[in-house]
Motif scaffolding. Structure first.
Motif, PDB file in Angstrom:
ATOM      1  N   ASP A 180     -13.476  -3.932 -14.214  1.00 36.80           N
ATOM      2  CA  ASP A 180     -13.275  -2.931 -13.166  1.00 36.80           C
ATOM      3  C   ASP A 180     -12.182  -3.330 -12.178  1.00 36.80           C
ATOM      4  OD1 ASP A 180     -15.351  -1.327 -14.167  1.00 36.80           O
ATOM      5  OD2 ASP A 180     -16.858  -2.478 -13.063  1.00 36.80           O
ATOM      6  N   TRP A 181     -11.353  -4.337 -12.553  1.00 40.96           N
ATOM      7  CA  TRP A 181     -10.345  -4.832 -11.629  1.00 40.96           C
ATOM      8  C   TRP A 181      -9.464  -3.726 -11.043  1.00 40.96           C
ATOM      9  CZ3 TRP A 181      -8.231  -7.445  -8.039  1.00 40.96           C
ATOM     10  CH2 TRP A 181      -6.857  -7.567  -7.895  1.00 40.96           C
ATOM     11  N   PRO A 182      -8.936  -2.781 -11.818  1.00 41.19           N
ATOM     12  CA  PRO A 182      -8.100  -1.740 -11.193  1.00 41.19           C
ATOM     13  C   PRO A 182      -8.846  -0.934 -10.140  1.00 41.19           C
ATOM     14  CG  PRO A 182      -7.749  -1.770 -13.563  1.00 41.19           C
ATOM     15  CD  PRO A 182      -8.929  -2.653 -13.298  1.00 41.19           C
ATOM     16  N   VAL A 183     -10.121  -0.652 -10.400  1.00 42.23           N
ATOM     17  CA  VAL A 183     -10.921   0.083  -9.417  1.00 42.23           C
ATOM     18  C   VAL A 183     -11.179  -0.789  -8.186  1.00 42.23           C
ATOM     19  CG1 VAL A 183     -13.145   1.206  -8.980  1.00 42.23           C
ATOM     20  CG2 VAL A 183     -11.990   1.519 -11.186  1.00 42.23           C
ATOM     21  N   LEU A 184     -11.510  -2.051  -8.422  1.00 44.95           N
ATOM     22  CA  LEU A 184     -11.735  -2.968  -7.306  1.00 44.95           C
ATOM     23  C   LEU A 184     -10.472  -3.105  -6.467  1.00 44.95           C
ATOM     24  CD1 LEU A 184     -13.725  -5.774  -9.171  1.00 44.95           C
ATOM     25  CD2 LEU A 184     -14.659  -4.116  -7.544  1.00 44.95           C
ATOM     26  N   ALA A 185      -9.337  -3.213  -7.119  1.00 44.64           N
ATOM     27  CA  ALA A 185      -8.077  -3.357  -6.390  1.00 44.64           C
ATOM     28  C   ALA A 185      -7.771  -2.130  -5.549  1.00 44.64           C
ATOM     29  CB  ALA A 185      -6.936  -3.628  -7.372  1.00 44.64           C
ATOM     30  N   TRP A 223     -12.712 -16.305  -5.480  1.00 47.46           N
ATOM     31  CA  TRP A 223     -13.088 -14.936  -5.113  1.00 47.46           C
ATOM     32  C   TRP A 223     -12.181 -13.931  -5.816  1.00 47.46           C
ATOM     33  CZ3 TRP A 223     -14.048 -15.084   0.944  1.00 47.46           C
ATOM     34  CH2 TRP A 223     -15.075 -16.010   1.225  1.00 47.46           C
ATOM     35  N   LEU A 224     -10.884 -14.139  -5.729  1.00 47.27           N
ATOM     36  CA  LEU A 224      -9.947 -13.236  -6.387  1.00 47.27           C
ATOM     37  C   LEU A 224     -10.046 -13.359  -7.903  1.00 47.27           C
ATOM     38  CD1 LEU A 224      -7.611 -11.206  -6.339  1.00 47.27           C
ATOM     39  CD2 LEU A 224      -6.031 -13.145  -6.109  1.00 47.27           C
ATOM     40  N   ALA A 225     -10.203 -14.569  -8.404  1.00 49.52           N
ATOM     41  CA  ALA A 225     -10.290 -14.760  -9.849  1.00 49.52           C
ATOM     42  C   ALA A 225     -11.464 -13.984 -10.433  1.00 49.52           C
ATOM     43  CB  ALA A 225     -10.421 -16.251 -10.181  1.00 49.52           C
ATOM     44  N   GLY A 226     -12.567 -13.969  -9.723  1.00 49.92           N
ATOM     45  CA  GLY A 226     -13.723 -13.221 -10.188  1.00 49.92           C
ATOM     46  C   GLY A 226     -13.451 -11.732 -10.255  1.00 49.92           C
ATOM     47  N   MET A 227     -12.726 -11.224  -9.267  1.00 50.78           N
ATOM     48  CA  MET A 227     -12.373  -9.808  -9.270  1.00 50.78           C
ATOM     49  C   MET A 227     -11.428  -9.477 -10.422  1.00 50.78           C
ATOM     50  SD  MET A 227     -11.853  -9.131  -5.184  1.00 50.78           S
ATOM     51  CE  MET A 227     -11.402  -7.402  -5.393  1.00 50.78           C
ATOM     52  N   GLU A 228     -10.400 -10.318 -10.607  1.00 49.65           N
ATOM     53  CA  GLU A 228      -9.411 -10.047 -11.651  1.00 49.65           C
ATOM     54  C   GLU A 228     -10.012 -10.158 -13.050  1.00 49.65           C
ATOM     55  OE1 GLU A 228      -5.072 -11.129  -9.985  1.00 49.65           O
ATOM     56  OE2 GLU A 228      -6.342 -12.862 -10.392  1.00 49.65           O
ATOM     57  N   ALA A 229     -11.063 -10.948 -13.196  1.00 47.26           N
ATOM     58  CA  ALA A 229     -11.710 -11.105 -14.495  1.00 47.26           C
ATOM     59  C   ALA A 229     -12.606  -9.924 -14.846  1.00 47.26           C
ATOM     60  CB  ALA A 229     -12.524 -12.395 -14.528  1.00 47.26           C
ATOM     61  N   SER A 230     -12.903  -9.095 -13.874  1.00 47.03           N
ATOM     62  CA  SER A 230     -13.792  -7.956 -14.105  1.00 47.03           C
ATOM     63  C   SER A 230     -13.055  -6.833 -14.837  1.00 47.03           C
ATOM     64  CB  SER A 230     -14.314  -7.434 -12.767  1.00 47.03           C
ATOM     65  OG  SER A 230     -14.956  -6.173 -12.934  1.00 47.03           O
ATOM     66  N   LEU A 263       0.829  -1.205   0.000  1.00 46.10           N
ATOM     67  CA  LEU A 263       0.000   0.000   0.000  1.00 46.10           C
ATOM     68  C   LEU A 263       0.862   1.253   0.000  1.00 46.10           C
ATOM     69  CD1 LEU A 263      -2.885  -0.926   2.475  1.00 46.10           C
ATOM     70  CD2 LEU A 263      -3.065  -0.596   0.007  1.00 46.10           C
ATOM     71  N   ASP A 264       1.890   1.264   0.827  1.00 44.73           N
ATOM     72  CA  ASP A 264       2.764   2.438   0.892  1.00 44.73           C
ATOM     73  C   ASP A 264       3.480   2.670  -0.433  1.00 44.73           C
ATOM     74  OD1 ASP A 264       2.004   2.834   3.513  1.00 44.73           O
ATOM     75  OD2 ASP A 264       3.791   1.885   4.371  1.00 44.73           O
ATOM     76  N   ALA A 265       3.697   1.593  -1.203  1.00 43.16           N
ATOM     77  CA  ALA A 265       4.341   1.710  -2.515  1.00 43.16           C
ATOM     78  C   ALA A 265       3.342   2.045  -3.616  1.00 43.16           C
ATOM     79  CB  ALA A 265       5.063   0.406  -2.846  1.00 43.16           C
ATOM     80  N   GLY A 266       2.053   2.108  -3.269  1.00 42.71           N
ATOM     81  CA  GLY A 266       1.029   2.406  -4.259  1.00 42.71           C
ATOM     82  C   GLY A 266       0.658   1.237  -5.151  1.00 42.71           C
ATOM     83  N   ASP A 267       1.072   0.029  -4.787  1.00 47.79           N
ATOM     84  CA  ASP A 267       0.812  -1.161  -5.600  1.00 47.79           C
ATOM     85  C   ASP A 267      -0.469  -1.839  -5.105  1.00 47.79           C
ATOM     86  OD1 ASP A 267       0.877  -3.421  -7.145  1.00 47.79           O
ATOM     87  OD2 ASP A 267       2.882  -4.070  -6.540  1.00 47.79           O
ATOM     88  N   THR A 268      -1.605  -1.247  -5.465  1.00 50.10           N
ATOM     89  CA  THR A 268      -2.874  -1.738  -4.920  1.00 50.10           C
ATOM     90  C   THR A 268      -3.263  -3.102  -5.481  1.00 50.10           C
ATOM     91  OG1 THR A 268      -4.088  -0.454  -6.580  1.00 50.10           O
ATOM     92  CG2 THR A 268      -3.750   0.559  -4.418  1.00 50.10           C
ATOM     93  N   GLU A 269      -2.900  -3.387  -6.744  1.00 44.40           N
ATOM     94  CA  GLU A 269      -3.290  -4.680  -7.305  1.00 44.40           C
ATOM     95  C   GLU A 269      -2.615  -5.826  -6.559  1.00 44.40           C
ATOM     96  OE1 GLU A 269      -3.124  -4.969 -11.526  1.00 44.40           O
ATOM     97  OE2 GLU A 269      -4.304  -3.147 -11.845  1.00 44.40           O
ATOM     98  N   ASN A 270      -1.328  -5.712  -6.320  1.00 44.09           N
ATOM     99  CA  ASN A 270      -0.651  -6.778  -5.576  1.00 44.09           C
ATOM    100  C   ASN A 270      -1.016  -6.760  -4.098  1.00 44.09           C
ATOM    101  OD1 ASN A 270       0.771  -8.292  -7.543  1.00 44.09           O
ATOM    102  ND2 ASN A 270       2.232  -6.610  -7.765  1.00 44.09           N
TER     103      ASN A 270
END
Length: 262
Positions: free
Chosen positions: A170-175, A161-168, A141-148
């Motif tokens: 809107d993944w960058p927004v979700l992350a 659960w994660l696979a469903g998010m990554e397939a969207s 988070l401090d590095a700004g790497d929200t996806e990881n």
């Protein structure tokens, strides 16, 4: 109807208030806000109909409670304190998932909590493992790497659960919503340490619950919490997939809140 309260740190928190009587404040875990959590909303309405005051709210950085900067556990506890004030000055906290550890920390910190109703606290790994997991989330988070950071937060959850998010699309927004999970990670690390070293200082009644269909670690976590507090009860309740059924849950919460108020 949504109302707003401003915390002592200046954060604006959106909430729904229903009913009158002994108070419940629902503290959700990582992820949901009021708009996508109909089960909690229905439970709160049913509990209000049963003679309780109920508060559901969007935790900091979620839904209608936008917040910038470092959303850590101390700041989250200030928001919880504001919701307890909205509820009448004291309340049972109803924690769900990592909301359990936030609620445990609120009670240990001396907030005016009359009891804790905890649903499926995700605790059980060694404290050092949980701390390392939380530290890595904070580093990302401090590095700004929200996806990881989101991937790391969810690494021990069902992979679909994660696979469903990554397939969207809107993944960058979700992350990006993982910025609001810092408090959850910190609270889980704190709670695991407290359970492991026997320093969980919670004297109010605690009802630790889990569903009839659940992950095997959830009953173990409930038992470990109950073993550490002077007034603890564990209970299996109707529920599956990490959630409860609103009607029996509302009835159980009404009985528990009245006992805590009495």
């Amino acid at each position: 109807m949504t109302d707003h309260a401003t915390t002592s740190q200046g954060d604006r928190v959106a909430y729904d208030l229903h009913g009158t009587g002994p108070a419940l404040v629902f503290v959700t875990g990582a992820g949901p806000d009021r708009a996508d959590d109909p089960i909690t909303a229905e439970t709160a309405r049913r509990a209000a109909d049963a003679g309780l005051t109920t508060v559901t709210f969007d935790r900091l950085g979620r839904g209608e409670s936008p917040a910038e900067g470092r959303l850590d556990l101390d700041r989250e506890l200030v928001a919880v304190a504001a919701m307890i004030e909205v509820a009448g000055g004291s309340a049972v906290l109803v924690g769900h998932s990592s909301g359990c550890s936030v609620s445990l920390r609120a009670a240990a910190a001396g907030l005016p909590v009359t009891g804790l109703a905890l649903w499926e606290a995700p605790l059980g790994d060694p404290a050092a493992t949980t701390q390392a997991w939380a530290d890595e989330i904070e580093r990302l988070l401090d590095a700004g790497d929200t996806e990881n950071a989101m991937r790391h937060y969810m690494k021990d959850m069902p992979p679909e659960w994660l696979a469903g998010m990554e397939a969207s699309p809107d993944w960058p927004v979700l992350a990006s919503t993982v910025a609001a999970y810092r408090a959850d990670a910190q609270s889980l690390a704190w709670a695991q340490h407290a359970l492991e070293d026997g320093t969980l200082d919670v004297t109010v009644p605690v009802l630790a619950m889990y569903g009839t269909q659940t992950f095997p670690e959830m009953p173990v976590a409930a038992a470990s919490i109950v073993a550490q507090v002077p007034k603890g009860t564990e209970k299996e309740m109707p529920g599956a997939m990490h959630s409860w059924e609103p009607e029996p849950m509302a009835a159980e919460l009404a009985e528990f809140a009245r006992a805590c108020a009495g």
